[in-house]
Design an enzyme around this catalytic site. Structure first.
Site, PDB file in Angstrom:
ATOM      1  N   HIS A   7      -3.519   7.262   4.043  1.00 21.56           N
ATOM      2  CA  HIS A   7      -4.188   6.062   3.406  1.00 21.56           C
ATOM      3  C   HIS A   7      -5.709   5.540   3.569  1.00 21.56           C
ATOM      4  CE1 HIS A   7      -3.896   2.092   1.594  1.00 21.56           C
ATOM      5  NE2 HIS A   7      -3.811   1.271   2.547  1.00 21.56           N
ATOM      6  N   ASN A  37     -10.311  -0.193   0.348  1.00 26.20           N
ATOM      7  CA  ASN A  37      -9.084   0.031   0.492  1.00 26.20           C
ATOM      8  C   ASN A  37      -8.218  -0.574  -0.945  1.00 26.20           C
ATOM      9  OD1 ASN A  37      -6.145  -0.228   0.649  1.00 26.20           O
ATOM     10  ND2 ASN A  37      -6.159  -1.367   2.628  1.00 26.20           N
ATOM     11  N   CYS A  87       0.926  -1.289  -0.101  1.00 21.89           N
ATOM     12  CA  CYS A  87      -0.098  -0.011   0.096  1.00 21.89           C
ATOM     13  C   CYS A  87       0.902   1.155   0.203  1.00 21.89           C
ATOM     14  CB  CYS A  87      -0.966   0.019   1.373  1.00 21.89           C
ATOM     15  SG  CYS A  87      -2.163  -1.280   1.310  1.00 21.89           S
TER      16      CYS A  87
HETATM   17  O1  UT7 Z   1      -3.567  -1.679   3.777  1.00 18.97           O
HETATM   18  C1  UT7 Z   1      -3.405  -2.345   4.988  1.00 18.97           C
HETATM   19  C2  UT7 Z   1      -4.696  -3.254   5.052  1.00 18.97           C
HETATM   20  N1  UT7 Z   1      -4.965  -3.903   6.440  1.00 18.97           N
HETATM   21  C3  UT7 Z   1      -5.890  -3.106   7.274  1.00 18.97           C
HETATM   22  O2  UT7 Z   1      -6.271  -2.002   6.879  1.00 18.97           O
HETATM   23  C4  UT7 Z   1      -6.645  -4.085   8.449  1.00 18.97           C
HETATM   24  C5  UT7 Z   1      -6.585  -3.431   9.708  1.00 18.97           C
HETATM   25  N2  UT7 Z   1      -7.310  -3.835  10.545  1.00 18.97           N
HETATM   26  C6  UT7 Z   1      -8.780  -3.395  10.586  1.00 18.97           C
HETATM   27  O3  UT7 Z   1      -9.235  -2.930   9.910  1.00 18.97           O
HETATM   28  C7  UT7 Z   1      -9.732  -4.437  11.414  1.00 18.97           C
HETATM   29  O4  UT7 Z   1      -8.916  -5.196  12.220  1.00 18.97           O
HETATM   30  C8  UT7 Z   1     -10.583  -5.289  10.641  1.00 18.97           C
HETATM   31  C9  UT7 Z   1     -11.805  -4.694  10.159  1.00 18.97           C
HETATM   32  C10 UT7 Z   1      -9.989  -6.354   9.706  1.00 18.97           C
HETATM   33  C11 UT7 Z   1     -11.441  -6.343  11.577  1.00 18.97           C
HETATM   34  O5  UT7 Z   1     -12.086  -5.502  12.653  1.00 18.97           O
HETATM   35  P1  UT7 Z   1     -11.974  -5.887  14.184  1.00 18.97           P
HETATM   36  O6  UT7 Z   1     -12.790  -5.165  14.846  1.00 18.97           O
HETATM   37  O7  UT7 Z   1     -10.654  -6.249  14.647  1.00 18.97           O
HETATM   38  O8  UT7 Z   1     -12.827  -7.403  14.260  1.00 18.97           O
HETATM   39  P2  UT7 Z   1     -12.241  -9.071  14.656  1.00 18.97           P
HETATM   40  O9  UT7 Z   1     -11.288  -9.387  13.615  1.00 18.97           O
HETATM   41  O10 UT7 Z   1     -11.940  -8.971  16.194  1.00 18.97           O
HETATM   42  O11 UT7 Z   1     -13.394  -9.808  14.393  1.00 18.97           O
HETATM   43  C12 UT7 Z   1     -14.825  -9.800  15.053  1.00 18.97           C
HETATM   44  C13 UT7 Z   1     -15.718 -10.570  14.731  1.00 18.97           C
HETATM   45  C14 UT7 Z   1     -15.142 -12.017  14.730  1.00 18.97           C
HETATM   46  O12 UT7 Z   1     -16.281 -13.022  15.067  1.00 18.97           O
HETATM   47  P3  UT7 Z   1     -16.049 -13.629  16.659  1.00 18.97           P
HETATM   48  O13 UT7 Z   1     -14.876 -14.645  16.747  1.00 18.97           O
HETATM   49  O14 UT7 Z   1     -15.780 -12.546  17.494  1.00 18.97           O
HETATM   50  O15 UT7 Z   1     -17.484 -14.400  16.775  1.00 18.97           O
HETATM   51  C15 UT7 Z   1     -15.273 -12.564  13.042  1.00 18.97           C
HETATM   52  O16 UT7 Z   1     -15.414 -13.557  12.684  1.00 18.97           O
HETATM   53  O17 UT7 Z   1     -16.338 -10.380  13.569  1.00 18.97           O
HETATM   54  C16 UT7 Z   1     -16.393 -11.632  12.451  1.00 18.97           C
HETATM   55  N3  UT7 Z   1     -16.255 -11.205  11.248  1.00 18.97           N
HETATM   56  C17 UT7 Z   1     -17.259 -10.751  10.495  1.00 18.97           C
HETATM   57  N4  UT7 Z   1     -18.286 -10.641  10.977  1.00 18.97           N
HETATM   58  C18 UT7 Z   1     -19.338 -10.266   9.724  1.00 18.97           C
HETATM   59  C19 UT7 Z   1     -15.018 -10.952  10.642  1.00 18.97           C
HETATM   60  N5  UT7 Z   1     -14.968 -10.400   9.235  1.00 18.97           N
HETATM   61  C20 UT7 Z   1     -16.631 -10.495   9.419  1.00 18.97           C
HETATM   62  C21 UT7 Z   1     -17.498  -9.837   8.239  1.00 18.97           C
HETATM   63  N6  UT7 Z   1     -18.674  -9.745   8.506  1.00 18.97           N
HETATM   64  N7  UT7 Z   1     -17.077  -9.424   7.076  1.00 18.97           N
END
Ligand code: UT7
Length: 328
Positions: free
Chosen positions: A255, A285, A116
């Protein structure tokens, strides 16, 4: 020693839109989850039937940048092309763009991959080549078809990404108003496993694992925390290094990965909302295309004018990071 200025910018967005609701047809997710966690509402998706590839999308963006700069294709004397996945392993996509633009002067062409952050890395390289008098007009592209390597069954990642191309022409300035002030280009290799795509390259060229098509591996929360910390730190350090106050910044383009990340970084600087360029809700993104696309849109919307101070910051796989302060 010469100064460089952005003489033209352009962008290209595939027509096809996937809204959050569209994605609910493919896997279990919701508009509410995606909006709350990321601010993203929809993303653009490239289509082979429309001949939308990194180089072809880039050529559209470059044509717009050439028009805005009032330059002809053969005025370009170097092309830098940033992408997480070029059209082919070789030749590079910069060369394909040279062909698509009808450039016949045999200008140098180089692809850059710093995920990125690649477009800011390329801009800093281009500025050096202009400052030292080597070239006069450099085309600097960020073009991405993330949908071509996204795993569309992995809801935790594919909802985050989209496709787009942005292009800027960096030209030798005939005055000292427009210039690059300072930058940070860094990489923290201790975090290399936090965002990684291993398949399809030298260590695993014929990757086929239908049971586990985990094309992009990401530790989302670790990347989130590192992104906020690094971008905020680099912006503060750059302002201090150049003796610039935050009030002097006219436009801040971070970004566009996640609205929560953007807001966390902007909060630390108490930047008023109108000084922060945000379009992540529309395009998600688009990796190294996010900043040139946002810059091109900012110009169209009249949010960036000649002489304005512009602060750009980004992060990505590596974990690489890059921040740039310039006068437009
Ligand atoms: O250019 C760099 C690219 N990368 C980034 O920018 C990533 C930076 N990180 C983030 O933006 C965030 O960490 C995410 C958006 C990826 C995730 O958000 P989070 O608040 O850290 O959520 P999480 O990973 O803790 O997931 C929470 C829950 C999980 O369920 P359980 O295990 O708590 O029951 C996931 O399975 O959300 C679930 N989950 C979803 N639910 C619905 C994960 N993806 C989805 C989805 N829809 N698309």
């Amino acid at each position: 020693m010469y100064n460089s200025k952005i003489s033209g910018a352009g962008h290209y967005l595939p027509e096809k839109v996937y809204t959050n609701n569209d994605l609910t047809k493919f896997f279990e997710t919701s508009d509410e989850w995606i909006t709350e966690r990321t601010g993203i509402k929809e993303r653009r998706i490239s289509e082979a039937e429309k001949n939308e590839y990194p180089s072809t999308m880039a050529a559209h963006a470059a044509k717009m940048a050439l028009k805005n700069a009032n330059l002809e294709p053969n005025d370009i004397d170097f092309i830098l092309f940033s992408s997480t996945m070029s059209d082919y392993n070789f030749p590079n996509s910069a060369t394909l763009v040279q062909d698509l633009l009808g450039i016949t002067n045999h200008c140098g062409c180089l692809d850059v991959n710093s995920a990125c952050t690649g477009w800011i890395y390329a801009m800093v390289m281009a500025n050096s080549l202009i400052e030292n008098g080597t070239y006069k007009n450099i085309l600097v592209i960020g073009s991405e078809t993330t949908s071509s390597y996204n795993n569309w069954l992995d809801r935790s990642k594919c909802v985050l990404f989209g496709d787009a191309a942005g292009a800027v022409i960096l030209s030798r300035s005939d005055n000292d108003k427009s210039k690059f002030h300072a930058n940070f280009l860094q990489s923290d290799s201790t975090k290399k496993e936090d965002l990684i795509k291993k398949s399809g390259m030298a260590r695993d060229p014929f990757f086929v694992d239908k049971e586990n098509p985990d094309l992009v591996e990401m530790n989302g929360q670790a990347v989130f925390k590192a992104a906020v910390k690094t971008m905020a730190h680099q912006c503060a350090a750059l302002l201090e290094k150049t003796g610039t106050t935050k009030e002097e910044i006219d436009l801040f383009i971070p970004h566009q990965a996640n609205l929560r990340i953007i807001e966390a970084v902007a909060r630390r600087f108490e930047f008023p909302k109108e000084k922060v360029m945000i379009n992540v809700q529309k395009y998600a993104n688009t990796s190294s295309a996010t900043i040139p696309v946002a810059l091109s849109e900012a110009l169209i919307e009249g949010r960036l004018k000649r002489g304005d101070k512009l602060l750009l910051t980004t992060f990505g796989s590596g974990l690489t990071s890059a921040t740039l302060l310039l006068t437009y």
